[in-house]
Scaffold this motif. Sequence first.
Motif, PDB file in Angstrom:
ATOM      1  N   CYS A  20       0.842  -1.191   0.000  1.00 29.42           N
ATOM      2  CA  CYS A  20       0.000   0.000   0.000  1.00 29.42           C
ATOM      3  C   CYS A  20       0.874   1.237   0.000  1.00 29.42           C
ATOM      4  N   ASP A  21       0.367   2.290  -0.594  1.00 34.00           N
ATOM      5  CA  ASP A  21       1.070   3.569  -0.644  1.00 34.00           C
ATOM      6  C   ASP A  21       0.062   4.639  -1.041  1.00 34.00           C
ATOM      7  N   VAL A  22       0.212   5.826  -0.454  1.00 42.39           N
ATOM      8  CA  VAL A  22      -0.707   6.912  -0.802  1.00 42.39           C
ATOM      9  C   VAL A  22      -0.395   7.495  -2.179  1.00 42.39           C
ATOM     10  N   SER A  23       0.790   7.158  -2.710  1.00 42.39           N
ATOM     11  CA  SER A  23       1.194   7.658  -4.028  1.00 42.39           C
ATOM     12  C   SER A  23       0.952   6.589  -5.093  1.00 42.39           C
ATOM     13  N   SER A  24       0.055   6.856  -6.024  1.00 41.38           N
ATOM     14  CA  SER A  24      -0.198   5.896  -7.101  1.00 41.38           C
ATOM     15  C   SER A  24       1.015   5.766  -8.007  1.00 41.38           C
ATOM     16  N   GLN A  25       1.789   6.855  -8.140  1.00 41.21           N
ATOM     17  CA  GLN A  25       3.004   6.782  -8.956  1.00 41.21           C
ATOM     18  C   GLN A  25       4.030   5.857  -8.321  1.00 41.21           C
ATOM     19  N   ALA A  26       4.154   5.914  -6.993  1.00 40.42           N
ATOM     20  CA  ALA A  26       5.091   5.029  -6.303  1.00 40.42           C
ATOM     21  C   ALA A  26       4.676   3.572  -6.458  1.00 40.42           C
ATOM     22  N   ILE A  27       3.384   3.298  -6.351  1.00 33.79           N
ATOM     23  CA  ILE A  27       2.893   1.929  -6.544  1.00 33.79           C
ATOM     24  C   ILE A  27       3.171   1.462  -7.965  1.00 33.79           C
ATOM     25  N   GLU A  28       2.948   2.335  -8.926  1.00 34.30           N
ATOM     26  CA  GLU A  28       3.181   1.958 -10.326  1.00 34.30           C
ATOM     27  C   GLU A  28       4.651   1.610 -10.560  1.00 34.30           C
ATOM     28  N   ARG A  29       5.559   2.422 -10.002  1.00 37.79           N
ATOM     29  CA  ARG A  29       6.988   2.124 -10.153  1.00 37.79           C
ATOM     30  C   ARG A  29       7.333   0.796  -9.488  1.00 37.79           C
ATOM     31  N   PHE A  30       6.758   0.559  -8.328  1.00 35.63           N
ATOM     32  CA  PHE A  30       7.036  -0.683  -7.598  1.00 35.63           C
ATOM     33  C   PHE A  30       6.535  -1.896  -8.378  1.00 35.63           C
ATOM     34  N   THR A  31       5.312  -1.845  -8.867  1.00 35.52           N
ATOM     35  CA  THR A  31       4.726  -3.001  -9.544  1.00 35.52           C
ATOM     36  C   THR A  31       5.335  -3.251 -10.923  1.00 35.52           C
ATOM     37  N   GLN A  32       6.036  -2.278 -11.458  1.00 32.83           N
ATOM     38  CA  GLN A  32       6.798  -2.514 -12.685  1.00 32.83           C
ATOM     39  C   GLN A  32       8.013  -3.387 -12.418  1.00 32.83           C
ATOM     40  N   GLN A  33       8.469  -3.384 -11.155  1.00 28.61           N
ATOM     41  CA  GLN A  33       9.661  -4.150 -10.785  1.00 28.61           C
ATOM     42  C   GLN A  33       9.325  -5.463 -10.089  1.00 28.61           C
ATOM     43  N   PHE A  34       8.221  -5.485  -9.333  1.00 31.33           N
ATOM     44  CA  PHE A  34       7.880  -6.661  -8.535  1.00 31.33           C
ATOM     45  C   PHE A  34       6.437  -7.084  -8.801  1.00 31.33           C
TER      46      PHE A  34
END
Length: 337
Positions: free
Chosen positions: A39-53
Motif C-alpha cells: 500500500c502507498d498513498v502515491s499511485s506513482q510510487a505503486i506503479e513504479r514498484f509493480t513494474q519491478q515486482f
Amino acid sequence: MNNGSPRKFRVALVGTGGISRGHATACQNLERAALTAVCDVSSQAIERFTQQFDVPYAYDSLDEMLAAGEYDIAVICLWGQLHAEAGIQLASSGRVKAVLCEKPFTQSAEEARAFVAACREHGVFVAEAFKFRHHPMHLKAEEIVRRGGIGKVLNIRSTFCTNVPRGNRTPESNWRWNRAKGGGAIYDLACYNVHQARFIFDEEPETVYAVQTRGVEVDDAAYITLAFSGGRTAQMSVGFDSWASQYVEISGDAGFVRFDKAWNNENQDVALEYHSANGVETIAFPPTHQFTHQLDHLCDCLEHDQAHRISPESSIAQMRVLDAVAESMQSGKVVRL
C-alpha cells in the motif's frame, strides 16, 4: 502446513519507497515468504514498484489494505515520522500477526513505548529492521566478542558517511534532509552505529555527547561519543557530507576486530580482520542479501515461537539513546541517561 507443503508467510509492505525494494527482494529470495500486498498513498510510487515486482494486491491506503486481507508479516517502509502511527494501527487492526519496522523504530522513546504497548496489548510480534544484525559477518564479530576472543571490550569506533553533494541535500529532494519526514544524520545513519555499540557492549550507555553539522533543516553530520560503564566508549562519525566510509573497529584488552562495508553491502564480498596474540586472521564472507537473512530470522521466530535478535525493549532503549543524542546536539552538553 497444507497438504504437506511448507507454510508460506504472507508479507505486506506498508510504503513502496526505496527501502521496500530490499524487503520485496527478500520475499523473492525466500521460498517460505510470499509478497501478498502493498500500500502507498502515491499511485506513482505503486506503479513504479509493480513494474519491478509482482504483487497480487496494491492499495491506496493502509486502511484499505487492512480491510481487504490478513497478513502474517507487515513491514513498515514509511518515513520515520509515520512509523509509530502506522505501527499502532497495524497492531490494533486484528489483521496482522507480526510487524517488522524499518529503522529508526520511531522518532522518540515515548513513541516507541506506545508502539510496543499496542503490540503487546493485541498479541502482535514486533521487531526493528536492522538488517546488519543478520549478516554472517556481524554474527561472526558478535561470536568472537562473546567468547572472549578480544578480551574485555574497551572501545568501538565506527563510521557511516555517504558523501552526498551539498546541492542534493535539500528537503525537497529526499526525506533524509526533511525534518517533517524524520530526516537527519542521526536518524538515517547513526542509528546503525548506536545500535551496534549497544549490542556489542550488551548494556546501555551512561552518558551521551554529540555535536552536529547543520544542513538546511536537519543535521547533515554528527560526531557522537557514548560512555559505558568503567569508562569504556563508543565513538561514531556519521554524515552525508564526508567521504564515504562504513567501518567498525571493536577493541578489547586482548585483541580487536575490524571490518569495512559494515552496513550497506548487499551482494558484495566482505571480510573481517581478527587481530589477537596469535596474529591476524582474515575471515572472508561471500556476497549475500541482508534483507533475506532478516526476513528468514523473523519467519523462524514466528514458526518456532522464539525471541527475535532485536527485542522490543531494545528498540525502546535505542530511541532513548537517540533522544539523548538529539538533546546533546541541541544543548551542547553531556546528557546522562
